[in-house]
Write a protein that holds these residues in place. Structure first.
Motif, PDB file in Angstrom:
ATOM      1  N   SER A 221      54.551  28.006  40.274  1.00  0.00           N
ATOM      2  CA  SER A 221      54.592  28.440  41.430  1.00  0.00           C
ATOM      3  C   SER A 221      52.957  29.329  40.426  1.00  0.00           C
ATOM      4  CB  SER A 221      54.959  29.848  40.795  1.00  0.00           C
ATOM      5  OG  SER A 221      54.502  31.204  41.945  1.00  0.00           O
ATOM      6  N   PRO A 222      51.947  29.380  41.696  1.00  0.00           N
ATOM      7  CA  PRO A 222      50.889  29.883  41.248  1.00  0.00           C
ATOM      8  C   PRO A 222      50.607  31.707  40.903  1.00  0.00           C
ATOM      9  CG  PRO A 222      50.403  28.907  43.481  1.00  0.00           C
ATOM     10  CD  PRO A 222      51.906  28.997  43.134  1.00  0.00           C
ATOM     11  N   GLN A 223      51.834  32.297  41.469  1.00  0.00           N
ATOM     12  CA  GLN A 223      52.368  34.226  41.161  1.00  0.00           C
ATOM     13  C   GLN A 223      51.909  33.226  39.328  1.00  0.00           C
ATOM     14  OE1 GLN A 223      55.968  35.398  42.296  1.00  0.00           O
ATOM     15  NE2 GLN A 223      55.366  37.216  41.403  1.00  0.00           N
ATOM     16  N   ARG A 224      53.163  32.487  39.093  1.00  0.00           N
ATOM     17  CA  ARG A 224      52.937  32.559  37.391  1.00  0.00           C
ATOM     18  C   ARG A 224      52.329  32.030  36.602  1.00  0.00           C
ATOM     19  NH1 ARG A 224      54.492  28.527  34.057  1.00  0.00           N
ATOM     20  NH2 ARG A 224      55.832  29.527  32.300  1.00  0.00           N
ATOM     21  N   VAL A 225      51.641  30.876  37.389  1.00  0.00           N
ATOM     22  CA  VAL A 225      49.911  30.857  36.497  1.00  0.00           C
ATOM     23  C   VAL A 225      49.430  32.036  36.411  1.00  0.00           C
ATOM     24  CG1 VAL A 225      47.877  28.752  36.389  1.00  0.00           C
ATOM     25  CG2 VAL A 225      50.499  28.456  37.076  1.00  0.00           C
ATOM     26  N   LYS A 226      48.863  32.798  37.424  1.00  0.00           N
ATOM     27  CA  LYS A 226      48.030  33.741  37.098  1.00  0.00           C
ATOM     28  C   LYS A 226      48.125  34.940  36.314  1.00  0.00           C
ATOM     29  CE  LYS A 226      46.139  32.956  42.620  1.00  0.00           C
ATOM     30  NZ  LYS A 226      46.363  33.291  43.753  1.00  0.00           N
ATOM     31  N   ALA A 227      49.990  34.906  36.863  1.00  0.00           N
ATOM     32  CA  ALA A 227      50.508  35.983  35.468  1.00  0.00           C
ATOM     33  C   ALA A 227      49.483  35.546  33.605  1.00  0.00           C
ATOM     34  CB  ALA A 227      51.513  36.263  35.774  1.00  0.00           C
ATOM     35  N   GLY A 228      49.828  34.195  33.683  1.00  0.00           N
ATOM     36  CA  GLY A 228      49.708  33.714  32.468  1.00  0.00           C
ATOM     37  C   GLY A 228      47.872  33.806  32.131  1.00  0.00           C
ATOM     38  N   LEU A 263      45.987  22.569  37.864  1.00  0.00           N
ATOM     39  CA  LEU A 263      46.357  23.513  38.906  1.00  0.00           C
ATOM     40  C   LEU A 263      45.842  25.144  37.592  1.00  0.00           C
ATOM     41  CD1 LEU A 263      49.032  24.861  40.257  1.00  0.00           C
ATOM     42  CD2 LEU A 263      50.522  24.973  38.775  1.00  0.00           C
ATOM     43  N   VAL A 264      46.057  24.742  36.592  1.00  0.00           N
ATOM     44  CA  VAL A 264      45.224  26.526  35.737  1.00  0.00           C
ATOM     45  C   VAL A 264      43.678  26.701  36.026  1.00  0.00           C
ATOM     46  CG1 VAL A 264      44.139  26.892  33.543  1.00  0.00           C
ATOM     47  CG2 VAL A 264      46.871  25.769  33.918  1.00  0.00           C
ATOM     48  N   ILE A 265      43.222  25.254  36.439  1.00  0.00           N
ATOM     49  CA  ILE A 265      41.650  25.869  36.913  1.00  0.00           C
ATOM     50  C   ILE A 265      41.588  26.006  38.586  1.00  0.00           C
ATOM     51  CG2 ILE A 265      39.904  24.070  37.482  1.00  0.00           C
ATOM     52  CD1 ILE A 265      40.060  22.513  35.113  1.00  0.00           C
ATOM     53  N   GLU A 266      42.637  25.425  39.472  1.00  0.00           N
ATOM     54  CA  GLU A 266      42.569  25.821  40.307  1.00  0.00           C
ATOM     55  C   GLU A 266      42.976  26.780  40.318  1.00  0.00           C
ATOM     56  OE1 GLU A 266      45.554  24.609  43.430  1.00  0.00           O
ATOM     57  OE2 GLU A 266      44.423  22.956  42.103  1.00  0.00           O
ATOM     58  N   CYS A 267      44.039  27.936  39.908  1.00  0.00           N
ATOM     59  CA  CYS A 267      44.581  29.213  39.989  1.00  0.00           C
ATOM     60  C   CYS A 267      43.427  30.284  39.158  1.00  0.00           C
ATOM     61  CB  CYS A 267      45.550  29.514  39.167  1.00  0.00           C
ATOM     62  SG  CYS A 267      46.630  28.680  40.028  1.00  0.00           S
ATOM     63  N   LEU A 268      42.299  29.428  38.521  1.00  0.00           N
ATOM     64  CA  LEU A 268      41.712  30.624  37.848  1.00  0.00           C
ATOM     65  C   LEU A 268      40.796  30.781  38.526  1.00  0.00           C
ATOM     66  CD1 LEU A 268      40.598  31.976  36.119  1.00  0.00           C
ATOM     67  CD2 LEU A 268      39.414  29.956  34.831  1.00  0.00           C
ATOM     68  N   ALA A 269      40.062  29.270  39.903  1.00  0.00           N
ATOM     69  CA  ALA A 269      38.987  29.433  40.719  1.00  0.00           C
ATOM     70  C   ALA A 269      39.184  30.907  41.364  1.00  0.00           C
ATOM     71  CB  ALA A 269      38.610  28.127  40.790  1.00  0.00           C
ATOM     72  N   GLU A 270      41.239  31.065  42.041  1.00  0.00           N
ATOM     73  CA  GLU A 270      41.679  31.795  43.024  1.00  0.00           C
ATOM     74  C   GLU A 270      41.539  33.027  42.777  1.00  0.00           C
ATOM     75  OE1 GLU A 270      45.465  30.786  43.991  1.00  0.00           O
ATOM     76  OE2 GLU A 270      44.683  28.194  44.726  1.00  0.00           O
ATOM     77  N   LEU A 271      41.790  32.939  41.622  1.00  0.00           N
ATOM     78  CA  LEU A 271      42.250  34.387  40.629  1.00  0.00           C
ATOM     79  C   LEU A 271      40.401  35.450  40.443  1.00  0.00           C
ATOM     80  CD1 LEU A 271      44.025  36.307  39.489  1.00  0.00           C
ATOM     81  CD2 LEU A 271      43.381  35.009  36.905  1.00  0.00           C
ATOM     82  N   VAL A 272      39.550  34.393  39.840  1.00  0.00           N
ATOM     83  CA  VAL A 272      37.649  35.058  40.209  1.00  0.00           C
ATOM     84  C   VAL A 272      37.694  35.485  41.802  1.00  0.00           C
ATOM     85  CG1 VAL A 272      35.308  34.303  40.148  1.00  0.00           C
ATOM     86  CG2 VAL A 272      37.515  33.491  38.372  1.00  0.00           C
ATOM     87  N   GLU A 273      37.990  35.076  42.794  1.00  0.00           N
ATOM     88  CA  GLU A 273      38.079  34.935  44.169  1.00  0.00           C
ATOM     89  C   GLU A 273      38.120  35.639  44.379  1.00  0.00           C
ATOM     90  OE1 GLU A 273      38.158  32.217  48.073  1.00  0.00           O
ATOM     91  OE2 GLU A 273      37.578  31.077  46.537  1.00  0.00           O
ATOM     92  N   GLU A 274      39.550  36.133  43.885  1.00  0.00           N
ATOM     93  CA  GLU A 274      40.477  37.126  44.261  1.00  0.00           C
ATOM     94  C   GLU A 274      40.211  39.417  43.343  1.00  0.00           C
ATOM     95  OE1 GLU A 274      44.357  34.835  44.943  1.00  0.00           O
ATOM     96  OE2 GLU A 274      44.549  36.208  43.641  1.00  0.00           O
ATOM     97  N   GLY A 275      39.578  38.444  42.449  1.00  0.00           N
ATOM     98  CA  GLY A 275      39.001  39.606  42.117  1.00  0.00           C
ATOM     99  C   GLY A 275      39.623  40.230  40.588  1.00  0.00           C
TER     100      GLY A 275
END
Length: 752
Positions: A221-228, A263-275
């Motif tokens: 889950s992206p929720q899990r990866v971003k939290a990680g 998946l980690v690279i993708e979620c990191l990019a989203e996390l940067v975008e979301e601030g």
């Protein structure tokens, strides 16, 4: 006693009911507990139960699910797999249950009165008609209301506990979850489990992840990866880093989460975008470009601190203009007449620097005259009617600073009047009323606290950082003092290097400098520095306790609780702070019938115990109680369910029984936790079991904590390893780089 399903086979599943009489052992990390239960068989015979019982309190009636077993040494016992609490059904059981301290406002005496009045109906009355409690002699409306509210809260917490026990969360954490979310607790845990890691102290990503799995959140889950990803950055900040290089963060997160790199690279990019995180190119410790990923608070603080330091350095105004054109020969002659001592050339340079430059650093080892230099700066500033504020990161260091200068000093937290949530009463909009701010033990300042402090210094005021840069860096993220002193820094500095004659006679000072220079300490023929050689790690632990609790107090007339501090390289192991605390408590504050005590998890707290706060809590005390604050337990109230600690700052602070996971015993502390403190005597266990921790700045910091006496206990090989090993690698911080981005024309000045 009720049992079911034993069927003659001791390994078969069974159910046992009884009252928990006492807990004889509890490991709060694993939850493993050894306890004695009264199953009502008469004759005072108690059953030994072992297993997952963490959170159960003496006096509770329990329904235990598990299996019978036989221990070769302890005989027949019951191994618990899980348990539930049940309301007692006998007068004796109700009296014991209510008097156990489970319900705030009811202690043993009040419990007796209530049960005497209502008998077997007691629990029904509290549950359905709590207003009737006023019928009990001595119970007024206020106490009645409090008991009713406490009963309701206890019921709600139990509900959350039952749910969380199913996913392996301890009772103390369940209480914290309830305090954070109230009635929404179960829905938050089910729908947004990763919120727990951010909101609830004591629940990290790993616990939240375990809960998430049990409520059905997918592994990828992206929720899990971003939290990680955020957890990996948070862990790195606990190790002192302000950021992580992007490639290292991705590798760490893949390993942690066991998911695809893509998946980690993708979620990191989203996390940067979301601030959620910040990505920025910075130079690393070797000057090579690196893509740094920051948690937002650390990125903001690093930029802010650099800007605030540069703002102060280049301020147009000067709140101590009198020193710009002072006759220094005359001023220093006046100072000599006041103090009766001559400043060495290095010290004189430091005094001039502090009084003529807006930001300055004074560093140097023990015995080199930092204290006298600071006293001289303060004396001259006050002679010119300057408003001087003195601060240090810990209560002990602030006390020492006040004693040295004869002026009031406070902790940085108190100076800034930090509020719940961590906001300060003083900041750039409302600066401190000061012409000179002196901060001692500046090696302890982490990035976040340093930023809050510097923000509150008014333009034109002078700021002097004082500290020993060769000691361990701060417990929190950053290396502020080292970055201020880095090559190319615009902040002027003086390093004191000359050891004064009087200090040369001290084995503590001599050996501190030897260790810092990579030389083994001299342990023969010293009156204040001793070495008990012992290679066996377990024996080192026992010998350390004997030295700290008996030998040093007997020979030097010191109080084992107040004057002697054991400083261990590690928390774990037979000679680690954790084990030593248990042994030292037995030796210094043993259990006695007349000494109140309270068990919490694996610890027992007694009146007289030496304790330390292990997290920042802005809600406690007058201006918060902070990680590393030390005190003594002065009272334990079973009825109010509170324990009281008198801190080093002479403040009485109360803890509810469910907050005791914020306290740890402090007879022994890790060397990291001792920073900023000074003790008459320190005892240092040094073993090869702590091999990975044995570094020069660790041993140097431990030795420099002692005012009068150092005793090493351990192996020569371990001491040699510590002296030889220079700390590996710098922390990931870009403060030095940001400070070098200064306006043209500014220049650094380093003396000594």
């Amino acid at each position: 006693m009720k049992t079911a399903g034993t069927g003659g086979d001791t390994a078969r599943f069974a159910v046992v009911e009884g009252v928990l009489e006492r807990i004889t052992y509890a490991n709060e990390e694993t939850g493993y507990t050894v306890a004695r239960v009264d199953t009502g068989r008469g004759g005072g015979e108690l059953l030994t139960v072992v297993g997952a019982l963490l959170g159960a309190q003496p006096g509770e009636s329990l329904r235990l699910h598990g299996r019978w077993s036989s221990h070769p040494q302890y005989g027949r016992q019951f191994t618990v797999e899980n348990y539930t609490t049940v309301l007692p059904a006998t007068i004796q059981g109700i009296r014991r249950y209510l008097g156990s301290g489970l319900i705030k406002g009811i202690g043993p005496r009040i419990a007796d009165r209530i049960v005497e009045h209502f008998g077997l109906d007691t629990l029904d009355v509290i549950e359905q008609q709590p207003q009737r409690l006023v019928e009990v002699p001595g119970l007024g409306p206020k106490r009645t209301k409090m008991i009713g509210a406490a009963w309701e809260e206890q019921k709600a917490i139990k509900e959350v506990m039952v749910f969380l026990q199913g996913v392996g969360v301890s009772t103390s954490l369940a209480v914290r979850v309830y305090k954070s979310y109230g009635d929404a607790s179960i829905s938050v845990v089910k729908d947004e489990p990763y919120r727990l890691a951010a909101d609830v102290w004591g629940i990290g990503f790993l616990t939240a992840d375990k809960i998430a799995q049990s409520v059905g959140i997918p592994h990828d889950s992206p929720q899990r990866v971003k939290a990680g990803l955020q957890y990996a950055l948070s862990q790195s900040s606990d190790s002192g880093h302000c950021y992580l290089p992007e490639q290292r963060l991705i590798a760490d997160s893949v390993k942690l989460l066991q998911v695809d790199t893509g998946l980690v690279i993708e979620c990191l990019a989203e996390l940067v975008e979301e601030g959620g995180v910040v990505r920025e190119d910075v130079p690393d410790a070797d000057g090579q470009p690196v893509v740094a990923v920051y948690l937002v608070p650390f990125h903001r603080a690093e930029i802010s601190l650099a800007n605030q330091v540069l703002r102060l350095l280049h301020a147009d105004t000067d709140r101590m203009p009198g020193f710009a054109g002072v006759d220094w020969d005359r001023a220093l002659a006046w100072l000599r007449g006041r103090t009766g001592a001559e400043l060495a050339p290095e010290q004189e340079a430091a005094v001039r620097l502090a009084l003529t430059r807006k930001v300055a650093v004074l560093t140097g080892g023990p015995g080199c005259g930092k204290s006298f230099t600071v006293t001289s700066v303060v004396t001259l500033a006050r002679a010119k009617k300057a408003k001087v504020l003195l601060a240090a990161p810990t209560g002990r260091a602030a006390k020492r600073l006040a004693e040295l200068t004869g002026c009031e000093a406070s902790t940085v937290h108190r100076l800034l009047e930090l509020k719940p949530g961590g906001d300060a009463a003083y900041d750039r909009e409302r600066p401190l009323d000061a012409d000179l701010v002196v901060v001692d033990e500046a090696s302890m300042l982490d990035l976040l606290l340093a930023n809050k402090l510097v923000k509150a210094v008014p333009p034109g005021a002078h700021l002097l950082f004082v500290g020993d840069v060769d000691q361990l860096p701060s417990v929190g993220a950053g290396e502020v003092l080292r970055d201020l002193l880095a090559p190319g820094s615009p902040v002027p500095a003086v390093r004191l290097t000359k050891i004064f004659r009087q200090a040369q006679q001290s084995g503590v000072v001599t050996n501190a400098h030897r260790i810092n220079a990579g030389l083994s300490p001299i342990t023969e023929g010293m009156s204040d520095f001793f070495f008990f050689v012992e290679d066996d790690t377990e024996e080192v632990g026992r010998l350390t306790v004997d030295v700290a609790a008996r030998r040093v107090p007997a020979r030097f007339g010191l109080d084992p609780r107040r004057d002697v501090q054991v400083l261990a390289p590690m928390h774990r192991g037979p000679a680690g702070a954790g084990t030593l605390n248990g042994l030292l408590q037995q030796a210094v504050t043993p259990a006695r019938p007349d000494v109140p005590e309270r068990r919490f998890g694996g610890r027992v707290f007694r009146v007289g115990d030496k304790v330390t706060q292990i997290r920042n809590n802005y809600e406690k005390g007058q201006n918060g109680v902070f990680n590393g604050t030390v005190g003594v337990v002065t009272a334990l109230d079973a009825e109010a369910q509170q324990l009281t600690v008198r801190t080093d700052e002479d403040e009485e602070v109360s803890y509810d029984f469910d907050e005791l996971d914020e306290l740890a015993h402090a007879y022994a502390v890790t060397i990291h936790r001792s920073q900023g403190s000074e003790y008459p005597a320190v005892v240092i266990p040094v073993t090869t079991g702590a091999w990975m921790m044995l570094q020069r700045n660790l041993l140097y910091t431990a030795v420099t904590r002692a005012k009068r006496l150092v005793v090493l206990v351990g192996s020569r090989r371990a001491v040699s390893q510590a002296v030889r090993t220079v700390s590996a690698g710098r922390r990931c911080t870009a403060l030095d780089h940001r400070l070098r981005r200064q306006p043209a024309g500014a220049g650094a000045l380093t003396i000594g």
